[in-house]
Design an enzyme around this catalytic site. Structure first.
Site, PDB file in Angstrom:
ATOM      1  N   ASP A 196       0.859  -1.182   0.000  1.00  0.00           N
ATOM      2  CA  ASP A 196       0.000   0.000   0.000  1.00  0.00           C
ATOM      3  C   ASP A 196       0.897   1.234   0.000  1.00  0.00           C
ATOM      4  OD1 ASP A 196      -2.617   1.393   0.299  1.00  0.00           O
ATOM      5  OD2 ASP A 196      -1.736   2.017   2.206  1.00  0.00           O
ATOM      6  N   GLU A 280      -1.172  -1.847  -5.895  1.00  0.00           N
ATOM      7  CA  GLU A 280      -2.317  -1.132  -6.426  1.00  0.00           C
ATOM      8  C   GLU A 280      -1.900  -0.356  -7.660  1.00  0.00           C
ATOM      9  OE1 GLU A 280      -5.902   1.793  -4.772  1.00  0.00           O
ATOM     10  OE2 GLU A 280      -4.076   1.458  -3.594  1.00  0.00           O
ATOM     11  N   ASP A 363      -3.620   1.864   6.737  1.00  0.00           N
ATOM     12  CA  ASP A 363      -2.700   1.331   5.736  1.00  0.00           C
ATOM     13  C   ASP A 363      -2.522  -0.176   5.862  1.00  0.00           C
ATOM     14  OD1 ASP A 363      -2.350   3.911   4.785  1.00  0.00           O
ATOM     15  OD2 ASP A 363      -0.675   4.308   6.141  1.00  0.00           O
TER      16      ASP A 363
END
Length: 386
Positions: A196, A280, A363
Site C-alpha cells: 500500500d 495497487e 494502511d
C-alpha cells in the site's frame, strides 16, 4: 528481452572535444528535421519522410559550406538523430489518433546545447568493447569505462550521454533471455505481500512493516532555492552564470541519483524477500496534479512500480496489479463490509472501527485487502478458477 546497462566513462580531453563535435552535429540534424517538418506543416506541403530528410539534411548538406562540418563525425550518429526525430513524430501522431496508450504526447521540440546531450552508435558504426576493457567509438577513440559489472551479451547499440553537470556515461542495449535473473523460489506461505503506497509512509508491507518516505527533494529544497536565487541574479552569457547554472544542475543530479539508488535498493529487498508481490495500480499522473503534487513527484511512485514489476518478472516472482478503483481502504479485512473512511476528508483518518468490532489501521488494512485481491487475480491468471 532488451535490457539497458549504464556505466560511467572517462574520455580524455581530445575525446571530449570529439564528443562535443558529435553532440553538436546530432543536435543540429535533429533540429533541422523538426524545423523542416514544421515548415511543411505551415505551408501545407506533404509530410517529408525520413528518406527525403536524410538526403537533404545529411547527404546534400555535407556538400555545402554551411554544413560541411557534418562530415567530421560518424554518419551513423547523424542517421540515428534523424531516426529519433522521426520516431518522436510518429509517437505524437499515434498519441493524437489514440493508437498509443498512455498520456497525450506533444510534438518534438528543439534540443538545447545546455541540456543533456546524447549520441547513439549502432552495430553499423562498428563500435566495440575491447579486451583491455575500453570502448572503441568511431572517430572518438578508445574510451575508459568504469565497469561495475560485465555485460551478459554483446550489445546491439551504445548511447553516449553527457549530463548537464559534465559527466559522461555509456548506455548499452543488450538482448538477453527472460530467465537470466531467475532467483530461487521462496517456499513458505507467508512469503507474499501486498504493498500500500502513500505519502505519510512510502509503503506498508505485510504485517504492518513500513518503509519511511525519504523525501529527497524536501531535504534539498532550501539549498536548491538558494542556488536558484543566485542563478537568477547572474548576468546572461557571463561565466558566473555558467558556474551558477552548474551548481543548480549538481543539486538536481544529487536528488535524482539519490532517489534512483534508494528505489533500486527497496525493489531489490522486496523481490528477494517475497515470492508473491501485489500492488495497487495507481494513477500517478493524476495524483501529481492535486495539492500534493510536489510530494507525489518527490516520492517517485511511478518509478518504483515500474522497476518493481520489471525486477519481479525477471526474478520469476508472482506479480499482480490490483485495479485502482478497488476499495482497499474502505473494505474491512475481517468482515468485508465497506465501512472505512472515504473521500478527501477521510484521508485524515488513520484508524477506524468497523461495525463488526474490529479496529483497523488504515494502511495495514489496505495492504491485507490488496494482497488478497492480488492473490485472486494471480490465481485467475494461472488458470485456477476456484
Amino acid at each position: 528481452m532488451l535490457l539497458r546497462y549504464r556505466y560511467r566513462i572517462y574520455p580524455t580531453r581530445p575525446q571530449r572535444t570529439a564528443l562535443a563535435r558529435a553532440f553538436g552535429c546530432a543536435r543540429v540534424v535533429f533540429n533541422d528535421a523538426v524545423a523542416a517538418r514544421k515548415h511543411a506543416y505551415t505551408q501545407g506541403l506533404p509530410y517529408p519522410t525520413q528518406a527525403v530528410l536524410s538526403k537533404a539534411l545529411i547527404t546534400e548538406a555535407k556538400r555545402t559550406a554551411e554544413r560541411a562540418w557534418l562530415g567530421e563525425v560518424s554518419s551513423v550518429v547523424l542517421q540515428q538523430a534523424l531516426a529519433d526525430a522521426d520516431r518522436a513524430y510518429k509517437n505524437f501522431f499515434a498519441s493524437l489518433s489514440g493508437k498509443r496508450s498512455g498520456p497525450r504526447m506533444g510534438p518534438p521540440r528543439f534540443k538545447r546545447r545546455t541540456g543533456t546531450q546524447t549520441v547513439r552508435f549502432t552495430r553499423n558504426a562498428h563500435f566495440k568493447v575491447l579486451d583491455n576493457d575500453r570502448l572503441r567509438l568511431p572517430k572518438i577513440g578508445e574510451v575508459k569505462v568504469a565497469w561495475s559489472r560485465r555485460l551478459p551479451a554483446e550489445p546491439s547499440s551504445v548511447t553516449v550521454i553527457k549530463t548537464p553537470t559534465g559527466k559522461y556515461y555509456a548506455s548499452f542495449v543488450v538482448a538477453v533471455d527472460g530467465g537470466t535473473d531467475l532467483a530461487e523460489p521462496i517456499a513458505y506461505h507467508e512469503a507474499e505481500t501486498g504493498i500500500d503506497l502513500g505519502l505519510k509512509d512510502f509503503a506498508v508491507l505485510r504485517g504492518g512493516k513500513t518503509i519511511a518516505s525519504p523525501k529527497f527533494f524536501r531535504r534539498m529544497k532550501r539549498k536548491l532555492k538558494k542556488a536558484q536565487r543566485a542563478l537568477s541574479r547572474k548576468q546572461r552569457g557571463s561565466k558566473n552564470r555558467a558556474k551558477a547554472r552548474l551548481k543548480v544542475a549538481k543539486i538536481h543530479e544529487r536528488i535524482k541519483v539519490s532517489r534512483s539508488d534508494w528505489v533500486n535498493k527497496q525493489v531489490h529487498r522486496i523481490v528477494a524477500e517475497n515470492q508473491g508481490i501485489y500492488v495497487e495500480d495507481l494513477h500517478v499522473r493524476g495524483l501529481g496534479q492535486g495539492r500534493a503534487a510536489k510530494s507525489v513527484h518527490d516520492a517517485a511512485l511511478g518509478m518504483f512500480l515500474a522497476r518493481l514489476e520489471s525486477k519481479a518478472h525477471r526474478a520469476g516472482r508472482t506479480f499482480a496489479r490490483v485495479d485502482r478503483f478497488f476499495p482497499s481502504t474502505r473494505l474491512c479485512s475481517a468482515c468485508g463490509a465497506l465501512t472505512g473512511p472515504k473521500g478527501l476528508d477521510g484521508l485524515r483518518t488513520r484508524r477506524w472501527a468497523c461495525g463488526c468490532g474490529v479496529v483497523h489501521d488504515r494502511d495495514a488494512n489496505a495492504e491485507i485487502n490488496i494482497r488478497r485481491e492480488g492473490q485472486r487475480l494471480a490465481s485467475l491468471a494461472a488458470g485456477h478458477t476456484e
